[in-house]
Write a protein that holds these residues in place. Sequence first.
Motif, PDB file in Angstrom:
ATOM      1  N   ILE A 203      34.391  35.460  36.750  1.00 15.73           N
ATOM      2  CA  ILE A 203      35.241  34.621  37.599  1.00 15.73           C
ATOM      3  C   ILE A 203      34.401  34.054  38.732  1.00 15.73           C
ATOM      4  N   ALA A 204      34.703  32.794  39.121  1.00 20.75           N
ATOM      5  CA  ALA A 204      34.009  32.130  40.223  1.00 20.75           C
ATOM      6  C   ALA A 204      34.910  32.069  41.452  1.00 20.75           C
ATOM      7  N   PHE A 205      34.271  32.041  42.610  1.00 29.07           N
ATOM      8  CA  PHE A 205      34.959  31.967  43.903  1.00 29.07           C
ATOM      9  C   PHE A 205      34.298  30.836  44.693  1.00 29.07           C
ATOM     10  N   ALA A 218      31.929  37.902  51.425  1.00 25.78           N
ATOM     11  CA  ALA A 218      32.998  38.654  52.084  1.00 25.78           C
ATOM     12  C   ALA A 218      34.377  38.141  51.658  1.00 25.78           C
ATOM     13  N   VAL A 219      34.520  36.821  51.533  1.00 27.47           N
ATOM     14  CA  VAL A 219      35.811  36.260  51.122  1.00 27.47           C
ATOM     15  C   VAL A 219      36.109  36.615  49.668  1.00 27.47           C
ATOM     16  N   ALA A 220      35.100  36.542  48.805  1.00 30.21           N
ATOM     17  CA  ALA A 220      35.311  36.914  47.402  1.00 30.21           C
ATOM     18  C   ALA A 220      35.776  38.362  47.292  1.00 30.21           C
ATOM     19  N   LEU A 221      35.155  39.264  48.032  1.00 34.98           N
ATOM     20  CA  LEU A 221      35.549  40.666  48.003  1.00 34.98           C
ATOM     21  C   LEU A 221      36.954  40.862  48.576  1.00 34.98           C
ATOM     22  N   ARG A 222      37.274  40.098  49.621  1.00 34.84           N
ATOM     23  CA  ARG A 222      38.615  40.191  50.219  1.00 34.84           C
ATOM     24  C   ARG A 222      39.684  39.774  49.216  1.00 34.84           C
ATOM     25  N   ILE A 223      39.462  38.670  48.522  1.00 34.48           N
ATOM     26  CA  ILE A 223      40.434  38.187  47.540  1.00 34.48           C
ATOM     27  C   ILE A 223      40.596  39.204  46.412  1.00 34.48           C
ATOM     28  N   ALA A 224      39.475  39.728  45.915  1.00 37.02           N
ATOM     29  CA  ALA A 224      39.543  40.705  44.823  1.00 37.02           C
ATOM     30  C   ALA A 224      40.279  41.968  45.249  1.00 37.02           C
ATOM     31  N   ALA A 225      40.050  42.406  46.470  1.00 41.00           N
ATOM     32  CA  ALA A 225      40.737  43.604  46.956  1.00 41.00           C
ATOM     33  C   ALA A 225      42.237  43.363  47.075  1.00 41.00           C
ATOM     34  N   GLN A 226      42.612  42.204  47.577  1.00 42.86           N
ATOM     35  CA  GLN A 226      44.028  41.887  47.706  1.00 42.86           C
ATOM     36  C   GLN A 226      44.702  41.839  46.337  1.00 42.86           C
ATOM     37  N   LEU A 227      44.096  41.135  45.389  1.00 38.57           N
ATOM     38  CA  LEU A 227      44.704  40.995  44.072  1.00 38.57           C
ATOM     39  C   LEU A 227      44.617  42.287  43.268  1.00 38.57           C
ATOM     40  N   GLY A 228      43.675  43.142  43.615  1.00 33.81           N
ATOM     41  CA  GLY A 228      43.551  44.423  42.934  1.00 33.81           C
ATOM     42  C   GLY A 228      44.734  45.335  43.145  1.00 33.81           C
ATOM     43  N   GLU A 229      45.586  45.016  44.120  1.00 29.00           N
ATOM     44  CA  GLU A 229      46.792  45.806  44.356  1.00 29.00           C
ATOM     45  C   GLU A 229      47.918  45.443  43.385  1.00 29.00           C
ATOM     46  N   GLN A 248      41.698  42.647  35.593  1.00 29.39           N
ATOM     47  CA  GLN A 248      41.569  43.282  36.902  1.00 29.39           C
ATOM     48  C   GLN A 248      40.134  43.775  37.119  1.00 29.39           C
ATOM     49  N   ARG A 249      39.549  44.389  36.097  1.00 27.97           N
ATOM     50  CA  ARG A 249      38.158  44.846  36.191  1.00 27.97           C
ATOM     51  C   ARG A 249      37.202  43.654  36.291  1.00 27.97           C
ATOM     52  N   VAL A 250      37.448  42.614  35.509  1.00 32.19           N
ATOM     53  CA  VAL A 250      36.593  41.425  35.547  1.00 32.19           C
ATOM     54  C   VAL A 250      36.608  40.802  36.937  1.00 32.19           C
ATOM     55  N   LEU A 251      37.773  40.732  37.544  1.00 30.67           N
ATOM     56  CA  LEU A 251      37.893  40.169  38.890  1.00 30.67           C
ATOM     57  C   LEU A 251      37.079  40.986  39.892  1.00 30.67           C
ATOM     58  N   ARG A 252      37.214  42.301  39.838  1.00 35.43           N
ATOM     59  CA  ARG A 252      36.496  43.165  40.781  1.00 35.43           C
ATOM     60  C   ARG A 252      34.981  43.042  40.610  1.00 35.43           C
ATOM     61  N   LEU A 253      34.514  43.114  39.377  1.00 35.19           N
ATOM     62  CA  LEU A 253      33.076  43.045  39.132  1.00 35.19           C
ATOM     63  C   LEU A 253      32.512  41.663  39.453  1.00 35.19           C
ATOM     64  N   SER A 254      33.290  40.614  39.205  1.00 34.25           N
ATOM     65  CA  SER A 254      32.829  39.263  39.517  1.00 34.25           C
ATOM     66  C   SER A 254      32.684  39.068  41.012  1.00 34.25           C
ATOM     67  N   ALA A 255      33.614  39.617  41.791  1.00 34.34           N
ATOM     68  CA  ALA A 255      33.500  39.514  43.249  1.00 34.34           C
ATOM     69  C   ALA A 255      32.278  40.273  43.745  1.00 34.34           C
ATOM     70  N   GLN A 256      32.025  41.430  43.174  1.00 37.01           N
ATOM     71  CA  GLN A 256      30.835  42.196  43.565  1.00 37.01           C
ATOM     72  C   GLN A 256      29.559  41.445  43.209  1.00 37.01           C
ATOM     73  N   ARG A 257      29.520  40.821  42.049  1.00 44.71           N
ATOM     74  CA  ARG A 257      28.347  40.039  41.653  1.00 44.71           C
ATOM     75  C   ARG A 257      28.145  38.838  42.573  1.00 44.71           C
ATOM     76  N   HIS A 258      29.241  38.131  42.870  1.00 40.53           N
ATOM     77  CA  HIS A 258      29.178  36.981  43.772  1.00 40.53           C
ATOM     78  C   HIS A 258      28.614  37.395  45.125  1.00 40.53           C
ATOM     79  N   ALA A 259      29.133  38.493  45.662  1.00 43.61           N
ATOM     80  CA  ALA A 259      28.679  38.965  46.969  1.00 43.61           C
ATOM     81  C   ALA A 259      27.208  39.368  46.925  1.00 43.61           C
ATOM     82  N   ALA A 260      26.780  39.990  45.847  1.00 47.40           N
ATOM     83  CA  ALA A 260      25.377  40.420  45.734  1.00 47.40           C
ATOM     84  C   ALA A 260      24.429  39.226  45.713  1.00 47.40           C
ATOM     85  N   TRP A 261      24.762  38.193  44.957  1.00 44.77           N
ATOM     86  CA  TRP A 261      23.917  36.994  44.946  1.00 44.77           C
ATOM     87  C   TRP A 261      23.907  36.321  46.314  1.00 44.77           C
ATOM     88  N   ALA A 262      25.084  36.262  46.980  1.00 44.61           N
ATOM     89  CA  ALA A 262      25.155  35.631  48.299  1.00 44.61           C
ATOM     90  C   ALA A 262      24.329  36.395  49.343  1.00 44.61           C
TER      91      ALA A 262
END
Length: 270
Positions: A203-205, A218-229, A248-262
């Motif tokens: 998933i892209a953010f 930070a925003v990607a992780l925030r969105i993933a955390a919110q939707l993870g509920e 749900q897993r794809v969203l979480r891992l994609s946000a983590q990957r996005h944040a790591a590259w950023a």
Amino acid sequence: MLICATCAVEYGEPVPELCPICTDERQYVPEDGQKWLTRDGLEGTGQQITLTENEPGLIGIRTEPKVGIGQTAQLVVTPQGSLLWDPVGYVDDTAVEAVLDRGPVLAIAASHPHMFGVQVEWSRRLGNVPVLVAEADRGWLGRTNPIISTWSGSLSITDGLDLHQTGGHFPGSAVAHWAAGASGKGVLLTGDSVFPNPDRRSIAFMRSYPNHLPLSGAVALRIAAQLGELEFDRIYGNFNNAIDSDAQRVLRLSAQRHAAWARGDFDHLT
């Protein structure tokens, strides 16, 4: 009423010289300039709407050929009535009849301003059903009408069908959560608040998709955390692009990957 040829958002009088949505950094005005369409003009060129069942209770609605961005709207059908999500930039009597054949429409809502389409025109033809616009994005409305109401945070459409404001792409960017979708495992309709990629497993953010401007980690992780509920197994984006399962897993891992590259964690690969 005129329709921007590039984004297919409707505008009432006075129509601006340039579409404000397209002059924003998230969109663009084409090199050959601003063009406006009319519904009658589109109808005269043989414009059509096609409906496809994505899964039981979820109907994808597209224009052929595409109008503006060319999103696929989604009609979520529940026993109480339907939600029309991310309405397309064209509507005719045949489409209205096909939608109403599946039951009354409870509301129309868009994930963000790029997806407003001709939402007021859809509402008028469907019996003046409510058009729900995130309060944070009401300034992007090109056509106002008393049937428009604003909301913030979360909003229930009916049992098991809710809107949730995530922010990110726009401050009012939102998703629709349909609990009965994916055989009861839950579906998210995300527009491009979070965007299922062509690989169908990430998933892209982004702040801007056509101009390749990313959101922060930070925003990607925030969105993933919110939707993870929320409980969901599948995601549909605004072009019928989907994460078919384990979303749900794809969203979480994609946000983590996005944040790591950023952050620069993978700069050694560049």
